[in-house]
Write a protein that holds these residues in place. Structure first.
Motif, PDB file in Angstrom:
ATOM      1  N   ASP A   1     -18.808  23.331   5.889  1.00  0.00           N
ATOM      2  CA  ASP A   1     -19.049  24.827   5.924  1.00  0.00           C
ATOM      3  C   ASP A   1     -19.701  25.378   7.309  1.00  0.00           C
ATOM      4  O   ASP A   1     -19.659  26.167   7.652  1.00  0.00           O
TER       5      ASP A   1
ATOM      6  N   ARG B   1     -17.781  28.094   9.512  1.00  0.00           N
ATOM      7  CA  ARG B   1     -18.566  29.387  10.044  1.00  0.00           C
ATOM      8  C   ARG B   1     -18.572  29.409  11.445  1.00  0.00           C
ATOM      9  O   ARG B   1     -18.432  30.590  11.990  1.00  0.00           O
TER      10      ARG B   1
ATOM     11  N   ASN C   1     -13.188  35.124   2.710  1.00  0.00           N
ATOM     12  CA  ASN C   1     -13.553  36.098   1.527  1.00  0.00           C
ATOM     13  C   ASN C   1     -14.764  37.040   1.986  1.00  0.00           C
ATOM     14  O   ASN C   1     -14.605  38.278   1.794  1.00  0.00           O
ATOM     15  N   ALA C   2     -15.587  36.406   2.348  1.00  0.00           N
ATOM     16  CA  ALA C   2     -17.139  37.314   2.855  1.00  0.00           C
ATOM     17  C   ALA C   2     -16.702  38.064   3.960  1.00  0.00           C
ATOM     18  O   ALA C   2     -17.375  39.338   3.976  1.00  0.00           O
ATOM     19  N   ARG C   3     -15.486  37.849   4.820  1.00  0.00           N
ATOM     20  CA  ARG C   3     -15.341  38.773   5.883  1.00  0.00           C
ATOM     21  C   ARG C   3     -13.972  39.623   5.846  1.00  0.00           C
ATOM     22  O   ARG C   3     -13.518  40.127   6.915  1.00  0.00           O
TER      23      ARG C   3
ATOM     24  N   ASN D   1     -28.271  36.235   4.806  1.00  0.00           N
ATOM     25  CA  ASN D   1     -27.166  37.167   4.969  1.00  0.00           C
ATOM     26  C   ASN D   1     -25.821  36.565   4.608  1.00  0.00           C
ATOM     27  O   ASN D   1     -25.335  36.044   5.269  1.00  0.00           O
ATOM     28  N   GLY D   2     -25.678  36.813   3.101  1.00  0.00           N
ATOM     29  CA  GLY D   2     -24.500  36.556   2.695  1.00  0.00           C
ATOM     30  C   GLY D   2     -24.124  34.803   2.704  1.00  0.00           C
ATOM     31  O   GLY D   2     -24.997  33.892   3.049  1.00  0.00           O
ATOM     32  N   PHE D   3     -22.731  34.471   2.403  1.00  0.00           N
ATOM     33  CA  PHE D   3     -22.497  33.158   2.636  1.00  0.00           C
ATOM     34  C   PHE D   3     -22.596  32.500   3.750  1.00  0.00           C
ATOM     35  O   PHE D   3     -23.271  31.575   3.932  1.00  0.00           O
TER      36      PHE D   3
ATOM     37  N   HIS E   1     -14.133  30.439   1.733  1.00  0.00           N
ATOM     38  CA  HIS E   1     -15.403  31.290   1.560  1.00  0.00           C
ATOM     39  C   HIS E   1     -15.774  32.336   2.608  1.00  0.00           C
ATOM     40  O   HIS E   1     -15.998  33.484   2.471  1.00  0.00           O
ATOM     41  N   VAL E   2     -15.587  31.745   3.813  1.00  0.00           N
ATOM     42  CA  VAL E   2     -16.072  32.666   5.003  1.00  0.00           C
ATOM     43  C   VAL E   2     -15.006  33.823   5.114  1.00  0.00           C
ATOM     44  O   VAL E   2     -15.252  35.039   5.388  1.00  0.00           O
TER      45      VAL E   2
ATOM     46  N   THR F   1     -26.092  31.340   4.537  1.00  0.00           N
ATOM     47  CA  THR F   1     -26.547  30.275   3.805  1.00  0.00           C
ATOM     48  C   THR F   1     -26.294  28.958   4.014  1.00  0.00           C
ATOM     49  O   THR F   1     -26.578  27.988   3.529  1.00  0.00           O
TER      50      THR F   1
END
Ligand code: PMP
Length: 343
Positions: free
Chosen positions: A45, A49, A84-86, A5-7, A81-82, A10
């Motif tokens: 990461d 997260r 951007n994803a959220r 499920n998305g970044f 990154h997180v 992973t």
């Protein structure tokens, strides 16, 4: 194959890599947890997260909010990154002595980067303190506070530690790694010792850090001064490092760190940053102390690309007096291309 499920989905579940030449040399299994294979490229990461998940769960971070962090780089990269994803705005405050590639990467990712002069932790303008005040001055913003926010350590208790235990089938004698915030070493050690108390947990500490003396003798006192490593070595006991169940510490000089970075590149095909070098140097030291037949796990924290202008720049290594430690690349004669090209 399952779908992630998305970044965030992973992050983690990284391979454990047997380092062949070092295992053969020591008679031990020397295994590197491939954290450079996380989607944002580093062990951080996991912390990024976990910190955002935790802030969302506690209701501190609301839709459209802002995440502010003081970071030497990798945590910022993970957070960017997180975010951007959220759909969060990401603001990063960094000391001005880091590799240029890190600032550029953060900006490419869409984070807002603010550089501040590199000053000691006691100075109110130290980057972490600036980040804290900046977050307090903005609406709907959190200061992610990787050093003292123990969601960071918890990420390693809940993910990295169990993965290592499972991947080794519990056949692990020692775990060795450096500390930046202390989240990785404290969290993984806590989990491994909850499974078997005799797993030896050892800090690998660079010059200029006070933790080697702290672990060995209980006093915060710097060993040597300054290191080419980035993102590790600290002068205080963070909330993440506090009460880490460690058995010992090894002090690793930069020459050793560079030596192993280049051996990993040339012998194992692994292109990694300096903290992987210090970690492997520490793992080899511990393996030699334990003697043949043991399994020693360490962390391969991030890839080498961010360090092109420093660690992988021959002129920079000469300037730092570390060229000899890097050794020589494999020599082969240059090919006369005109013999191959069609006229
Ligand atoms: N290696 C690298 C490349 C890092 O960026 C960091 C954290 N800044 C570490 C190791 C140390 O990890 P931790 O913060 O979990 O101690």
């Amino acid at each position: 194959m399952s779908v992630q499920n998305g970044f965030a989905g992973t992050v983690g579940h990284t391979p454990l890599i047997r380092l062949r030449t070092l295992s053969e040399e020591t008679g031990c299994e020397i295994l590197g947890k491939a954290e450079f294979m996380n989607p944002g490229g580093s062990v951080k990461d996991r912390a990024a997260r976990a910190i955002i998940d935790d802030a969302e769960k506690r209701g501190e971070l609301k839709p459209g909010g802002i995440v502010v962090e003081g970071t030497a780089g990798n945590t910022g990269i993970g957070l960017a990154h997180v975010c951007n994803a959220r759909g969060y705005r990401c603001i990063i405050v960094m000391p001005d002595n880091q590799s240029p590639e890190k600032y550029q990467l953060l900006e490419m990712l869409g984070a807002e980067v603010y550089k501040v002069p590199t000053v000691p932790y006691s100075n109110p303008n130290q980057y972490q303190k600036v980040a804290q005040r900046l977050a307090a001055s903005l609406r709907n913003a959190i200061w992610s506070n990787q050093f003292d926010n123990t969601a960071n350590r918890r990420a390693h208790v809940e993910t990295t530690g169990p993965e290592i235990w499972e991947q080794t089938g519990g056949k692990i004698d020692a775990f060795v790694t450096a500390a930046g915030t202390g989240g990785t070493i404290a969290g993984v050690s806590e989990y491994l010792k909850s499974q078997r108390r005799s797993v030896r947990c050892v800090l690998a500490d660079p010059p200029g850090s006070s933790l080697y003396e702290f672990v060995r003798n209980g006093v915060l006192k710097a060993t040597g001064s300054g290191s080419i490593t980035e993102g590790i070595g600290i002068g205080r006991v963070t909330a993440n490092f506090a009460n880490a169940p460690l058995d010992d510490a090894v002090h690793v000089e930069d020459g050793d760190t560079v030596h192993y970075v280049y051996r990993l590149l040339r012998e194992e095909g692994l292109f990694l940053g300096s903290t992987s070098g210090i970690n492997v140097a520490g793992a080899v030291r511990v393996a030699r102390d334990l003697g043949p037949g043991h399994t020693v796990v360490t962390v391969l924290c991030d890839g080498g690309a961010k360090y092109q202008s420093r660690l992988f720049n021959p002129a920079w290594l000469v300037q730092k007096g570390l060229a000899a430690s890097a050794g020589e690349p494999r020599k082969s004669e240059r090919i006369a291309l005109e013999n191959v090209l069609v006229a």
